[in-house]
Design a protein around this motif. Sequence first.
Motif, PDB file in Angstrom:
ATOM      1  N   ARG A 494       0.692  -1.204   0.090  1.00  0.00           N
ATOM      2  CA  ARG A 494      -0.032  -0.132   0.105  1.00  0.00           C
ATOM      3  C   ARG A 494       0.901   1.279  -0.063  1.00  0.00           C
ATOM      4  O   ARG A 494       0.505   2.384  -0.644  1.00  0.00           O
ATOM      5  CB  ARG A 494      -0.919  -0.004   1.198  1.00  0.00           C
ATOM      6  CG  ARG A 494      -2.089  -1.088   1.092  1.00  0.00           C
ATOM      7  CD  ARG A 494      -3.086  -0.923   2.302  1.00  0.00           C
ATOM      8  NE  ARG A 494      -2.392  -1.151   3.490  1.00  0.00           N
ATOM      9  CZ  ARG A 494      -2.501  -2.355   4.106  1.00  0.00           C
ATOM     10  NH1 ARG A 494      -2.674  -3.568   3.400  1.00  0.00           N
ATOM     11  NH2 ARG A 494      -1.885  -2.346   5.410  1.00  0.00           N
ATOM     12  N   LYS A 495       2.015   1.028   0.677  1.00  0.00           N
ATOM     13  CA  LYS A 495       2.842   2.319   0.864  1.00  0.00           C
ATOM     14  C   LYS A 495       3.422   2.717  -0.433  1.00  0.00           C
ATOM     15  O   LYS A 495       3.424   3.610  -1.175  1.00  0.00           O
ATOM     16  CB  LYS A 495       4.013   2.241   1.714  1.00  0.00           C
ATOM     17  CG  LYS A 495       4.819   3.266   2.159  1.00  0.00           C
ATOM     18  CD  LYS A 495       5.645   3.043   3.290  1.00  0.00           C
ATOM     19  CE  LYS A 495       6.536   4.423   3.287  1.00  0.00           C
ATOM     20  NZ  LYS A 495       7.627   3.875   4.521  1.00  0.00           N
ATOM     21  N   LEU A 496       3.820   1.642  -1.440  1.00  0.00           N
ATOM     22  CA  LEU A 496       4.599   1.666  -2.680  1.00  0.00           C
ATOM     23  C   LEU A 496       3.377   2.154  -3.591  1.00  0.00           C
ATOM     24  O   LEU A 496       3.559   3.072  -4.361  1.00  0.00           O
ATOM     25  CB  LEU A 496       5.000   0.351  -3.293  1.00  0.00           C
ATOM     26  CG  LEU A 496       5.844   0.455  -4.759  1.00  0.00           C
ATOM     27  CD1 LEU A 496       6.699   1.435  -4.604  1.00  0.00           C
ATOM     28  CD2 LEU A 496       6.148  -0.909  -4.886  1.00  0.00           C
ATOM     29  N   GLU A 497       2.223   1.707  -3.566  1.00  0.00           N
ATOM     30  CA  GLU A 497       1.152   1.969  -4.396  1.00  0.00           C
ATOM     31  C   GLU A 497       0.387   3.642  -4.195  1.00  0.00           C
ATOM     32  O   GLU A 497       0.387   4.232  -5.024  1.00  0.00           O
ATOM     33  CB  GLU A 497      -0.090   1.160  -4.567  1.00  0.00           C
ATOM     34  CG  GLU A 497       0.298  -0.390  -4.847  1.00  0.00           C
ATOM     35  CD  GLU A 497      -0.750  -1.238  -4.376  1.00  0.00           C
ATOM     36  OE1 GLU A 497      -1.673  -0.971  -3.788  1.00  0.00           O
ATOM     37  OE2 GLU A 497      -0.618  -2.495  -5.157  1.00  0.00           O
ATOM     38  N   GLY A 498       0.826   3.884  -3.100  1.00  0.00           N
ATOM     39  CA  GLY A 498       0.474   5.143  -2.764  1.00  0.00           C
ATOM     40  C   GLY A 498       1.398   6.256  -3.251  1.00  0.00           C
ATOM     41  O   GLY A 498       1.199   7.196  -3.888  1.00  0.00           O
ATOM     42  N   TRP A 499       2.689   5.806  -3.293  1.00  0.00           N
ATOM     43  CA  TRP A 499       3.694   6.677  -3.805  1.00  0.00           C
ATOM     44  C   TRP A 499       3.539   6.935  -5.333  1.00  0.00           C
ATOM     45  O   TRP A 499       3.614   7.880  -5.930  1.00  0.00           O
ATOM     46  CB  TRP A 499       5.170   5.955  -3.877  1.00  0.00           C
ATOM     47  CG  TRP A 499       5.626   6.434  -2.105  1.00  0.00           C
ATOM     48  CD1 TRP A 499       5.206   7.125  -1.311  1.00  0.00           C
ATOM     49  CD2 TRP A 499       6.622   5.531  -1.614  1.00  0.00           C
ATOM     50  NE1 TRP A 499       5.794   6.884   0.005  1.00  0.00           N
ATOM     51  CE2 TRP A 499       6.775   6.103  -0.312  1.00  0.00           C
ATOM     52  CE3 TRP A 499       7.517   4.565  -1.917  1.00  0.00           C
ATOM     53  CZ2 TRP A 499       7.721   5.571   0.554  1.00  0.00           C
ATOM     54  CZ3 TRP A 499       8.356   3.945  -1.166  1.00  0.00           C
ATOM     55  CH2 TRP A 499       8.536   4.568   0.121  1.00  0.00           C
ATOM     56  N   ILE A 500       3.240   5.636  -5.921  1.00  0.00           N
ATOM     57  CA  ILE A 500       2.948   5.465  -7.442  1.00  0.00           C
ATOM     58  C   ILE A 500       1.745   6.249  -7.951  1.00  0.00           C
ATOM     59  O   ILE A 500       1.763   7.225  -8.726  1.00  0.00           O
ATOM     60  CB  ILE A 500       2.677   4.299  -8.052  1.00  0.00           C
ATOM     61  CG1 ILE A 500       4.281   3.276  -7.728  1.00  0.00           C
ATOM     62  CG2 ILE A 500       2.587   3.943  -9.358  1.00  0.00           C
ATOM     63  CD1 ILE A 500       4.038   1.920  -8.225  1.00  0.00           C
TER      64      ILE A 500
END
Length: 570
Positions: A494-500
């Motif tokens: 979720r953290k990576l997808e939020g950055w993307i």
Amino acid sequence: MEPMKRTERPGREDPAAGGPGHAPGAPAENGQATRASAVPSAGAASAGERLAAAARGGGVDGDAQALGHGSGGPGDGGSGREEALGRTGYSGGDGRDRQDRQDREDREDREDRRDGDDGDDGDGAAGAEHRPAATAEAGRARPPRPATLASFAYTEADEEKRRGVRRMKATATGLLLLVALIFTLATWARNSGIEGWPGYVAAAAEAGMVGALADWFAVTALFRHPLGIPIPHTAIIPNKKDQLGASLGNFVGENFLSEDVVRARLRGLSLGGRLGAWLAEPAHADRVTAELSTALRGALAVLRDSDVQAVVGEAITRRAETAEIAPGIGKTLDKIVADGAHHRAVDLICARAHNWLVTHGDSVIDAIQGGAPGWTPRFVDRKVGERVYKELIRFVTEMRDAPNHPARAAIDRFLADFASDLQADTDTRTRVERMKSDMLSRPEVQDIIASAWSSVRTMIISAAEDERSELRLRARASLMSLGARLATDGRLQRKLEGWIENTAVYVVTTYREEITSLISDTVASWDAEHTSRKIEAHIGRDLQFIRINGTVVGALAGLLIYTVVHALGG
């Protein structure tokens, strides 16, 4: 013969305002007459001047008249152009290129005139009659049109599709002629006294003709003026191409590049888990590592050593100058003394001092004798020197061999006091900072700082090229570990997808106009004629079915109406 001068075409000028090709106060009945007034007589101008005048006129007919004056009269515009082009050096590849540009300008001028027709919005013949009397708005120069994209050129595949369109046109037109024939025969039969069915057939055929003609007009109006008549709101694609491109760009921007759409689409892709599973594969990690190594080597290769050395040297020097080093040195020295870590250094110094005294005993004695007064006997000086030398050897030997020697304790106290002064004594700290500045300003130190980049660069490139280097092995292991975590750790996903998502949203919201302008600018760069032909080649076949359906539906509607009216009427 003087060479022909070519100038940039500034756009349409206002004939009534005295623009090029029109004398002030001389009314122009049409565009050709206006352009013809700008053409010099055959005896007063060369062929090059006539061609330039025709180019300023901007029309095909005016071009033919201007060139025709120099080669056989106005009626022979084509041969006049060929003769003028041949006599002014427009031959070979260069001549063809220039004539292509001239033809393109002709097309643009025709489009200008069509735009003026459409701008009348229903004035019809009155608008066409007054077109030469251009307004001040029409007199403003048009901006230069973008060049036609080579990728949007009319191709052989498009020509093949166009042949299919022509076949469907023939089918639709044949159906129109068929219902016209049926209408003729049914009308003849009804006029001959036959009752009943001729009326129904004639009504159906008549309505079919109306439907076929109406749909023919609608389909044709998309791409050109029906029968060449400049009816308002026809030739929609050639005339409204730029507006359609801008509308398409706005539609994409509002419906595809909005924050909600981008976030919803990216959430549905589950990029975190998919990326983690992909990176967890050893082959994929090896590929990413190899690509990163190649990119790193490329980046280091394009950097100039002198530039990087200057930046690194300046950064290190500036950091060293702004940071006070005395307190840090004092804390470090205090910790070293407290831990007794300096004892090894004292042992080394004592051992080296003892060895040096043993090796250079004569030099030490001579030095002591050289410092004696001149009035003392030489043998006394010799005895004193030997005695001092022996005491030095004894002192150093005891200091080397006795860990608890008083001199060692004195060194410990000195170092502890010096560490305290470095942290608390202002004078000591100032002197250390002054010494630091003096050292940094020395060329030798600057050379050492600058040369550090060369060593680091060589080390990084060597490690990046070696597949078994520690750098690449650690990078590969880190990528695989990251992939394994991404594949299983939902919080990290979720953290990576939020950055993307945040990055993508920032890009599309910040640069939305630039992205949509790619669509509008690309459409604007297309040639109107090629665009119309290409679109017709791709969708024209389906549009001909509209004509066929219009014929059939019109016939059925006419038959139904006639039947209802006939039933109600009697």
